[in-house]
Design a protein around this motif. Structure first.
Motif, PDB file in Angstrom:
ATOM      1  N   LYS A   1       0.842  -1.196   0.000  1.00  0.00           N
ATOM      2  CA  LYS A   1       0.000   0.000   0.000  1.00  0.00           C
ATOM      3  C   LYS A   1       0.878   1.247   0.000  1.00  0.00           C
ATOM      4  N   ALA A   2       1.997   1.151   0.717  1.00  0.00           N
ATOM      5  CA  ALA A   2       2.930   2.274   0.727  1.00  0.00           C
ATOM      6  C   ALA A   2       3.626   2.396  -0.624  1.00  0.00           C
ATOM      7  N   LEU A   3       4.042   1.249  -1.188  1.00  0.00           N
ATOM      8  CA  LEU A   3       4.783   1.275  -2.447  1.00  0.00           C
ATOM      9  C   LEU A   3       3.897   1.619  -3.637  1.00  0.00           C
ATOM     10  N   SER A   4       2.579   1.645  -3.435  1.00  0.00           N
ATOM     11  CA  SER A   4       1.712   2.064  -4.540  1.00  0.00           C
ATOM     12  C   SER A   4       1.935   3.536  -4.874  1.00  0.00           C
ATOM     13  N   ASN A   5       2.663   4.253  -4.008  1.00  0.00           N
ATOM     14  CA  ASN A   5       3.027   5.634  -4.304  1.00  0.00           C
ATOM     15  C   ASN A   5       4.105   5.714  -5.384  1.00  0.00           C
ATOM     16  N   ALA A   6       4.771   4.593  -5.666  1.00  0.00           N
ATOM     17  CA  ALA A   6       5.847   4.597  -6.654  1.00  0.00           C
ATOM     18  C   ALA A   6       5.271   4.610  -8.065  1.00  0.00           C
ATOM     19  N   GLY A   7       5.852   5.451  -8.926  1.00  0.00           N
ATOM     20  CA  GLY A   7       5.362   5.551 -10.299  1.00  0.00           C
ATOM     21  C   GLY A   7       6.075   4.643 -11.269  1.00  0.00           C
ATOM     22  N   ILE A   8       7.229   4.075 -10.877  1.00  0.00           N
ATOM     23  CA  ILE A   8       8.007   3.210 -11.768  1.00  0.00           C
ATOM     24  C   ILE A   8       8.283   1.895 -11.057  1.00  0.00           C
ATOM     25  N   TRP A   9       7.970   0.796 -11.737  1.00  0.00           N
ATOM     26  CA  TRP A   9       8.225  -0.540 -11.186  1.00  0.00           C
ATOM     27  C   TRP A   9       9.090  -1.316 -12.177  1.00  0.00           C
TER      28      TRP A   9
ATOM     29  N   HIS B   1       7.053  -1.077 -15.681  1.00  0.00           N
ATOM     30  CA  HIS B   1       5.738  -0.429 -15.644  1.00  0.00           C
ATOM     31  C   HIS B   1       5.945   0.995 -15.129  1.00  0.00           C
ATOM     32  N   SER B   2       5.535   1.966 -15.933  1.00  0.00           N
ATOM     33  CA  SER B   2       5.698   3.371 -15.543  1.00  0.00           C
ATOM     34  C   SER B   2       4.411   4.125 -15.782  1.00  0.00           C
ATOM     35  N   VAL B   3       4.024   4.943 -14.815  1.00  0.00           N
ATOM     36  CA  VAL B   3       2.823   5.763 -14.987  1.00  0.00           C
ATOM     37  C   VAL B   3       3.056   6.864 -16.019  1.00  0.00           C
ATOM     38  N   HIS B   4       4.320   7.058 -16.412  1.00  0.00           N
ATOM     39  CA  HIS B   4       4.650   8.098 -17.383  1.00  0.00           C
ATOM     40  C   HIS B   4       4.687   7.570 -18.810  1.00  0.00           C
ATOM     41  N   ALA B   5       4.510   6.258 -18.992  1.00  0.00           N
ATOM     42  CA  ALA B   5       4.568   5.645 -20.324  1.00  0.00           C
ATOM     43  C   ALA B   5       3.193   5.145 -20.738  1.00  0.00           C
ATOM     44  N   ARG B   6       2.997   5.032 -22.044  1.00  0.00           N
ATOM     45  CA  ARG B   6       1.688   4.583 -22.553  1.00  0.00           C
ATOM     46  C   ARG B   6       1.462   3.106 -22.307  1.00  0.00           C
ATOM     47  N   ALA B   7       2.555   2.343 -22.292  1.00  0.00           N
ATOM     48  CA  ALA B   7       2.416   0.894 -22.114  1.00  0.00           C
ATOM     49  C   ALA B   7       3.680   0.357 -21.459  1.00  0.00           C
ATOM     50  N   PRO B   8       3.580  -0.766 -20.749  1.00  0.00           N
ATOM     51  CA  PRO B   8       4.770  -1.364 -20.142  1.00  0.00           C
ATOM     52  C   PRO B   8       5.689  -1.940 -21.217  1.00  0.00           C
ATOM     53  N   VAL B   9       6.959  -2.124 -20.871  1.00  0.00           N
ATOM     54  CA  VAL B   9       7.907  -2.716 -21.803  1.00  0.00           C
ATOM     55  C   VAL B   9       8.720  -3.780 -21.068  1.00  0.00           C
ATOM     56  N   VAL B  10       9.245  -4.714 -21.837  1.00  0.00           N
ATOM     57  CA  VAL B  10      10.183  -5.704 -21.312  1.00  0.00           C
ATOM     58  C   VAL B  10      11.554  -5.348 -21.876  1.00  0.00           C
ATOM     59  N   PHE B  11      12.566  -5.305 -21.022  1.00  0.00           N
ATOM     60  CA  PHE B  11      13.885  -4.889 -21.492  1.00  0.00           C
ATOM     61  C   PHE B  11      14.986  -5.693 -20.812  1.00  0.00           C
ATOM     62  N   GLN B  12      16.148  -5.686 -21.451  1.00  0.00           N
ATOM     63  CA  GLN B  12      17.347  -6.281 -20.865  1.00  0.00           C
ATOM     64  C   GLN B  12      18.255  -5.150 -20.405  1.00  0.00           C
ATOM     65  N   THR B  13      18.797  -5.282 -19.193  1.00  0.00           N
ATOM     66  CA  THR B  13      19.603  -4.200 -18.619  1.00  0.00           C
ATOM     67  C   THR B  13      20.920  -4.059 -19.369  1.00  0.00           C
ATOM     68  N   ARG B  14      21.398  -2.820 -19.480  1.00  0.00           N
ATOM     69  CA  ARG B  14      22.664  -2.554 -20.146  1.00  0.00           C
ATOM     70  C   ARG B  14      23.830  -3.039 -19.291  1.00  0.00           C
TER      71      ARG B  14
END
Length: 813
Positions: A382-390, A437-450
Motif C-alpha cells: 500500500k505504501a509502495l503504490s506511491n511509486a510511479g516506476i516498477w 511499468h511506468s505511470v509516465h509511459a503509454r504501455a509497459p515494456v520488457v527490457f534487458q539491462t545494459r
C-alpha cells in the motif's frame, strides 16, 4: 553494437537497456530510456537473487551520476561499493587488485589470467552496448564517489552518536514532522539498547522523547554524555501532570542511564563517535559543492545497529529535504538495496514512518526514492503504490508473483492494467530481463539491462573497502566548512592561578557566562571580551537588505595592548544561551588588570564598532552564465550545488517546451505514416488477390482448352487471352504496392528527420554545464553607513576543559 553514444546520450534521460522480445528470446535495437524527472515519482526494483537486480540499480545510479545528480545509496549487503570500481583503461592491471583469489582457484586459473579475461569481458560487454571507455571517464569526472562505514573505520567513518543534532527550523515548525522526528530518534536509540519501546507506554521512550523535545525545541543539539546526564538529572520536573520521580524514579533512571553508558563504553563502540557528522547535505555534495555518490555500507552491522543507523539517516534526509525549495526536476536520489525489514506490511519499525513520509512528500522537493528487494511478500505494498516506476525481474514463488501483481494494480491507480498479460510476461522473465511499468509511459515494456560501467565484483570485504578510502589521513570536510561565523578556538596556552568562584568585578563591568557543554574533565572559566552587534548589509544590485546578529569573542593579551578585536573569532551561539549569573562550583582564571578597569570598556566598545566597520563584509558569489547570486549565509559549495540544479530545471523546462513545439507536427506525420502503412497493407492484399485470380483464370482457360473434349476453339483462346490480360493487371497491382511502400518509407524518413531535429535542438540546450568548473564572481558587500549597532561589550567567561596532555580546549556548547 550500437552506432555511437548519440543513440542513448539524450538530455535528462537514463539509459537502462534495450527492449527484449520474450517470444524470440533476444534483445532488439530499441532503447529503453527513462526521463530523470520521472524518478521524482519514485521507483521500485524487485527480483530474486541472480535476476540482475543489483546490476540494474547500479546502472541507474551511474546514469544519475553522469547527469550530475547526487545519490545516497544504503547498502545492507556490500554490493553497492562496486560503484567505485570504475576502470577507464579497461586493463588487466586495473582489474587485478579486485579479482578474488578463490574465484581464480575455482576456475583453475592464475589471478592475473582471470584479471585479463575479466578486463576483456568488460571491454566486449561495454562495446556490445555501445559504451566506449570514455563514458567511464565521464562518470568519474561528473561526481565525487565515497564509501562510508558507520560503526567501523574500514571506510569513511560517520559519527552517528556524537551528537543528536537539532532539526532545522523548518522541520521544527511542522508539529507533525517534529513529533515524528523525536519519536523515531527515541525509538532508534532504544532499539540499539535492545529495548522494544511503545511510545505511549514505555517510560524510557517517554523520558528520552521529553529530553529531545526540550533540547531541540530550544534549538540545542544533544550529545550522548549530555543525554546520559539528563536521564539522571532531567531538566524538567514533570512529565504530563505528574512529577518525574513518580513516573520514573531516580534509582530506575540511574539504571537506565547505566545501560546507555555501558553501550557507549563497549569495546569497538567508539567507532560510532568518530568521523564526519551524519549530515545529508555532506553526503550529497562534496565540500566544493560537487555532486556526490555516497555508498553507506552497513553489511558489517547487526540487525539492531542497521535499523538504528537507517532511521537516523532517514531523519537527516527528511530534515535536509524540508529545507529545499520545491521543484519539478530531479534534485537527488535516495536508494536502498534489500528493503526487507525496513518497510514491512504489519510491523512498525522506526524506519517505516520515515519511508512513508518520503514516499508521500519527497516528490515535491525533487527527491527520488528508489527501493529494491528480493522479498516482495515482506513489503508494505500500500505504501509502495506511491511509486510511479516498477522494474520487476525474475521471481521465485507464486506467492511473490501474487504480491507483485497486487502492488502493480495499486500503482495503476484505476488505469488500464492487463492482469493476464502481465502474469504471462512475469512468468517468462530471465536473467537481466525486467518488466518496466511506468505511470509516465503509454504501455509497459520488457527490457534487458545494459552493461554496467562499474565492475561488478560482488560484495566488498572490509580490506577492499579500505583500499577505496583516501590514504592521506585527512578527514573530509563537511559541506558547511568555511562558512561565515566558523569558530577558531581561542585556546589559553599558559596555566594561571585559578580560584573557586567568581572574582570580584567592578559593578560597571557587565559579565556574561557561556554555557558549559557536557563532557569529562575539569572545566575552568577564562576571561574574554564579548561583543554583540547587529550589522546591516544593503545592496540593491545584489538584492540584499538584511541585518545579521554577530557575536565575537576576543582573548586578552599580556602586552601593552590588552585587547585587540583583530584577534576575535565569530561565536556561533544563540544570545539567549549566554547567562548573566555564574555557575556554581566552577573554577575561574584571574582577570587581567586592564579588564578590571571600568573606564576601559567604553573605549573597547568604540573600538569594536570601528573594527566591525572595516572587518565585517557579506561575501556573495555571482554566476556569469546564469546571472544567479548566492544568498546571504549560503556557502560557495551550497551555491554551486544550487546552480547545478537550477541549470537542470531550466534544461527540463526547455526540453518540455521543445517536445510541445514539435508534438503537433509529429502527430501529423505519425497519422500519415499510419495511413501509408494501411495503404501498403491494402495494396498488398489486393495484389495477392489479383495474382491468385489471374493464376486461377489462366489455369482454368488452359485446362479447358487442353483437356476439353472439343477441339480448341476461338472462344477458348479468347478466355486464355483474357486471363493473360488479368496477369497484366496483377503486375500493375504489384506496382501500386511498390509505390505505396515508397510513400510509407518517405513518411518514415520525414518522421526520423523530425526526431533527429528535436534531438539536435535538445542537445544544444545542454552545453555540458558543470557548476564546479565555472569561475564565480565574488561580490563583497560592506556594512551600510550607520548600519552597525553595538548591543553589548562586556567581560565573558568562556569555559575550557583540561585535556589529558595538560592543555586546554573550548568547552562551551
Amino acid at each position: 553494437m550500437l552506432d555511437g553514444m548519440d543513440d542513448y546520450e539524450k538530455l535528462g534521460a537514463f539509459y537502462l537497456g534495450r527492449r527484449y522480445d520474450l517470444a524470440a528470446g533476444e534483445r532488439t535495437d530499441d532503447l529503453v530510456l527513462v526521463d530523470a524527472k520521472d524518478l521524482t515519482t519514485h521507483a521500485v526494483v524487485i527480483g530474486m537473487t541472480g535476476s540482475g537486480k543489483t546490476g540494474l540499480a547500479i546502472g541507474m545510479l551511474e546514469e544519475a551520476a553522469i547527469d550530475r545528480i547526487p545519490v545516497i545509496a544504503i547498502d545492507p549487503k556490500g554490493d553497492l561499493g562496486n560503484l567505485l570500481l570504475t576502470f577507464p583503461g579497461l586493463t588487466a592491471e586495473e582489474f587485478a587488485p579486485w579479482i578474488n583469489a578463490q574465484d581464480a582457484a575455482t576456475a583453475g586459473k592464475e589471478p592475473a589470467a582471470l584479471a585479463a579475461e575479466t578486463a576483456e569481458r568488460w571491454r566486449k560487454g561495454l562495446a556490445e552496448w555501445g559504451q566506449p571507455p570514455e563514458r567511464i571517464a565521464r562518470l568519474r569526472e561528473a561526481a565525487d564517489f565515497a564509501i562510508y562505514t558507520p560503526g567501523s573505520t574500514a571506510g569513511r567513518p560517520l559519527s552517528v552518536l556524537k551528537s543528536f543534532a537539532a532539526p532545522p527550523p523548518a522541520l521544527r515548525d511542522d508539529r507533525d514532522l517534529f513529533r515524528e522526528r523525536i519519536q523515531t530518534t527515541a525509538t532508534s536509540v532504544l532499539a540499539l539498547l535492545g529495548v522494544e519501546a511503545d511510545p505511549l507506554t514505555s517510560r524510557e521512550h517517554i523520558l528520552v522523547s521529553t529530553l529531545l523535545q526540550k533540547a531541540w525545541g530550544e534549538g540545542r543539539d544533544l550529545d550522548v554524555p549530555a543525554l546520559i546526564q539528563q536521564i539522571q538529572q532531567p531538566p524538567v520536573r514533570t512529565i504530563g501532570v505528574m512529577d518525574i520521580d513518580q513516573v520514573f524514579p531516580a534509582k530506575e533512571r540511574f539504571a537506565f542511564a547505566m545501560q546507555l553508558n555501558n553501550l557507549l563504553a563497549a569495546p569497538g563502540f567508539e567507532a560510532w563517535m568518530e568521523g564526519e557528522p551524519l549530515d545529508a547535505a555532506s553526503l550529497l555534495y562534496s565540500p566544493s559543492g560537487k555532486p556526490r555518490v555516497s555508498v553507506l555500507s552497513i553489511a558489517h552491522l547487526g540487525d539492531a545497529e542497521r535499523m538504528f543507523f537507517v532511521a537516523m539517516l532517514l531523519n537527516s534526509v527528511i530534515g535536509w529535504m524540508r529545507q529545499q525549495p520545491g521543484t519539478g526536476s530531479l534534485r537527488a536520489i535516495l536508494y536502498m538495496d534489500e528493503l526487507f525489514g525496513y518497510l514491512p506490511p504489519t510491523a512498525n519499525p522506526p524506519t517505516k514512518p520515515l519511508f512513508l513520509t518520503l514516499l508521500k512528500q519527497a516528490r515535491a522537493f525533487g527527491l527520488g526514492v528508489v527501493l529494491s528487494t528480493q522479498n516482495p511478500v515482506d513489503l508494505d505494498y500500500k505504501a509502495l503504490s506511491n511509486a510511479g516506476i516498477w522494474c520487476i525481474g525474475r521471481l521465485q514463488t507464486e506467492r511473490d508473483k501474487a504480491r507483485v501483481m497486487e502492488g502493480l494494480e495499486g500503482a495503476a491507480a484505476g488505469g488500464a492494467f492487463d492482469k493476464a498479460a502481465t502474469e504471462r510476461i512475469l512468468a517468462g522473465l530471465g536473467k537481466r530481463v525486467f518488466y518496466l511499468h511506468s505511470v509516465h509511459a503509454r504501455a509497459p515494456v520488457v527490457f534487458q539491462t545494459r552493461w554496467t560501467l562499474a565492475y561488478l565484483g560482488g560484495p566488498l570485504t572490509r580490506e577492499q573497502i579500505r583500499r577505496l578510502v583516501p590514504t592521506d589521513g585527512a578527514a573530509p570536510t563537511t559541506a558547511g566548512a568555511g562558512a561565515a561565523g566558523a569558530m577558531r578556538a581561542p585556546l589559553a596556552t599558559e596555566p594561571r592561578e585559578e580560584f573557586v568562584g567568581p572574582p570580584a568585578i567592578a559593578p560597571g563591568i557587565p559579565q556574561y557566562f557561556l554555557p558549559v557543554a557536557a563532557g569529562e574533565g575539569d572545566v575552568v572559566l577564562h576571561p574574554h571580551a564579548l561583543g554583540v552587534a547587529d550589522v546591516t548589509f544593503s545592496n540593491a544590485k545584489a538584492r540584499v537588505d538584511r541585518t545579521d546578529r554577530v557575536l565575537h569573542l576576543a582573548p586578552f593579551a599580556d602586552g601593552p595592548v590588552a585587547l585587540d578585536w583583530g584577534d576575535a573569532d565569530g561565536l556561533v551561539l544563540a544570545l539567549e544561551a549566554i547567562g548573566q549569573t555564574p555557575p556554581e562550583g566552577m573554577r575561574f582564571a584571574p582577570v587581567p588588570p586592564a579588564a578590571s578597569q571600568p573606564k576601559a570598556w567604553p573605549a573597547w566598545g568604540k573600538a569594536y564598532e570601528k573594527w566591525l566597520r572595516g572587518a565585517q563584509q557579506l561575501v556573495l558569489w555571482r554566476s556569469p552564465s546564469t546571472k544567479l547570486v548566492s544568498g546571504p549565509g549560503e556557502t560557495e559549495a551550497a551555491f554551486r550545488a544550487r546552480l547545478q540544479h537550477a541549470n537542470r530545471e531550466v534544461r527540463d523546462a526547455a526540453v518540455e517546451k521543445l517536445r510541445a513545439k514539435y508534438a503537433s507536427k509529429a502527430a501529423t506525420l505519425q497519422e500519415r505514416l499510419r495511413r501509408a502503412e494501411a495503404a501498403v497493407a491494402r495494396e498488398q492484399q489486393e495484389a495477392s488477390a489479383a495474382k491468385v485470380d489471374t493464376a486461377m483464370a489462366v489455369g482454368g482457360a488452359l485446362l479447358g482448352a487442353l483437356l476439353g473434349r472439343r477441339a480448341v476453339s476461338a472462344t477458348s483462346l479468347s478466355r486464355v487471352g483474357t486471363a493473360v490480360r488479368g496477369a497484366g493487371r496483377a503486375s500493375k497491382q504489384a506496382g501500386d504496392v511498390e509505390r505505396a511502400a515508397g510513400t510509407a518509407e518517405a513518411v518514415r524518413q520525414e518522421l526520423a528527420a523530425l526526431e533527429q531535429q528535436v534531438q539536435d535542438e535538445v542537445a544544444a540546450l545542454d552545453a555540458g554545464f558543470d557548476a564546479q568548473q565555472e569561475v564565480l564572481e565574488e561580490i563583497a558587500i560592506k556594512p551600510k553607513a550607520g548600519g552597525i549597532h553595538v548591543h553589548a561589550v562586556g567581560l565573558a567567561w568562556a569555559p575550557f576543559r583540561r585535556t589529558a596532555q595538560g592543555g586546554l580546549e573550548p568547552a562551551w556548547e
